[in-house]
Design a protein around this motif. Sequence first.
Motif, PDB file in Angstrom:
ATOM      1  N   MET A  68      -4.331   3.435   0.064  1.00  0.00           N
ATOM      2  CA  MET A  68      -3.330   2.510  -0.455  1.00  0.00           C
ATOM      3  C   MET A  68      -3.292   1.229   0.355  1.00  0.00           C
ATOM      4  N   LEU A  69      -3.405   1.371   1.711  1.00  0.00           N
ATOM      5  CA  LEU A  69      -3.383   0.199   2.588  1.00  0.00           C
ATOM      6  C   LEU A  69      -4.597  -0.678   2.351  1.00  0.00           C
ATOM      7  N   LYS A  70      -5.783  -0.039   2.102  1.00  0.00           N
ATOM      8  CA  LYS A  70      -7.004  -0.795   1.844  1.00  0.00           C
ATOM      9  C   LYS A  70      -6.872  -1.615   0.563  1.00  0.00           C
ATOM     10  N   ILE A  71      -6.303  -0.977  -0.481  1.00  0.00           N
ATOM     11  CA  ILE A  71      -6.113  -1.676  -1.753  1.00  0.00           C
ATOM     12  C   ILE A  71      -5.147  -2.836  -1.572  1.00  0.00           C
ATOM     13  N   LYS A  72      -4.103  -2.594  -0.781  1.00  0.00           N
ATOM     14  CA  LYS A  72      -3.109  -3.625  -0.551  1.00  0.00           C
ATOM     15  C   LYS A  72      -3.710  -4.811   0.190  1.00  0.00           C
ATOM     16  N   SER A  73      -4.600  -4.498   1.128  1.00  0.00           N
ATOM     17  CA  SER A  73      -5.200  -5.554   1.923  1.00  0.00           C
ATOM     18  C   SER A  73      -6.162  -6.407   1.103  1.00  0.00           C
ATOM     19  N   LEU A  74      -6.716  -5.836   0.007  1.00  0.00           N
ATOM     20  CA  LEU A  74      -7.634  -6.575  -0.847  1.00  0.00           C
ATOM     21  C   LEU A  74      -6.904  -7.601  -1.711  1.00  0.00           C
ATOM     22  N   ILE A  75      -5.598  -7.401  -1.898  1.00  0.00           N
ATOM     23  CA  ILE A  75      -4.804  -8.323  -2.705  1.00  0.00           C
ATOM     24  C   ILE A  75      -4.274  -9.424  -1.797  1.00  0.00           C
ATOM     25  N   PRO A 131      -2.335 -12.780  -0.374  1.00  0.00           N
ATOM     26  CA  PRO A 131      -0.979 -13.324  -0.577  1.00  0.00           C
ATOM     27  C   PRO A 131      -0.937 -14.339  -1.711  1.00  0.00           C
ATOM     28  N   ARG A 132      -2.021 -15.123  -1.873  1.00  0.00           N
ATOM     29  CA  ARG A 132      -2.069 -16.108  -2.955  1.00  0.00           C
ATOM     30  C   ARG A 132      -2.041 -15.425  -4.322  1.00  0.00           C
ATOM     31  N   PHE A 133      -2.782 -14.311  -4.441  1.00  0.00           N
ATOM     32  CA  PHE A 133      -2.802 -13.566  -5.704  1.00  0.00           C
ATOM     33  C   PHE A 133      -1.434 -12.976  -5.996  1.00  0.00           C
ATOM     34  N   ARG A 134      -0.794 -12.406  -4.973  1.00  0.00           N
ATOM     35  CA  ARG A 134       0.544 -11.824  -5.161  1.00  0.00           C
ATOM     36  C   ARG A 134       1.543 -12.893  -5.581  1.00  0.00           C
ATOM     37  N   LEU A 135       1.395 -14.091  -5.009  1.00  0.00           N
ATOM     38  CA  LEU A 135       2.301 -15.191  -5.351  1.00  0.00           C
ATOM     39  C   LEU A 135       2.105 -15.614  -6.807  1.00  0.00           C
ATOM     40  N   ARG A 136       0.852 -15.702  -7.230  1.00  0.00           N
ATOM     41  CA  ARG A 136       0.562 -16.064  -8.621  1.00  0.00           C
ATOM     42  C   ARG A 136       1.079 -15.009  -9.591  1.00  0.00           C
TER      43      ARG A 136
END
Length: 236
Positions: free
Chosen positions: A1-8, A10-15
């Motif tokens: 889960m942490l690996k998947i989270k790290s692939l996302i 901050p710019r993508f999460r903001l968009r």
Amino acid sequence: MLKIKSLISPRFRLRLAKIIISLIAVFFCFVIIFRFLPVPYSTYMLQKTAENLFNDNYHTQHKWVSLDNISPAMQLAVIAAEDQRFPEHWGFDIDAIEKAFKHNQSSKRTRGASTISQQTAKNLFLWSDRSWIRKGLEIPVTLSLELFWSKQRILEVYLNIAEFGPGIFGVEAASQYYFKKSALKLTRYQAALLAAVLPNPILYRVNRPSAYVQSRQSWILRQMQLLGNNYLERLD
């Protein structure tokens, strides 16, 4: 889960957050607009049109009319058939949901418990299937309608976008198609017949009513009599 989270990033999460916020804002704009203006089309109508894109025999019929131009008998018939606690609840009939859940555990024939508010939310903004995603979205959409619209407005929109037969949307189009008259002039008998097919207007036909539809029509007429002509005053 942490690996998947790290692939996302901050710019993508903001968009993604901006897209979600924009969609919510657009939704509430439509809720406010449709509180006052006629609904020209619904997502369910769009879905059915897309499904029949290559069907030359499929034609959409729809004409908006105000609640004042819909027979009180028709208004009472759909409440008697679909949601007799419509004036009382906030979009969800908990008792009906519990009864449907118990019934469906022991019966092969599934019973629904959707209120008029839920059906309006689904037909207007969502799509038709039994997925958990659609069911989940139905909750906030229904609550939004209950919050911003009156009961009369919910009933008005429901009667104008409900499907009464293949390509026949809204009670005015249905009344003109089946009875050659306006929705304002529908009799109690005709209104009960239209309401009787609402659970499945593709399987059940107004112009060729099965024994089940006829028995349901008789049941709706009895329920209308029990509710009384003054029942609609509770929507004020």
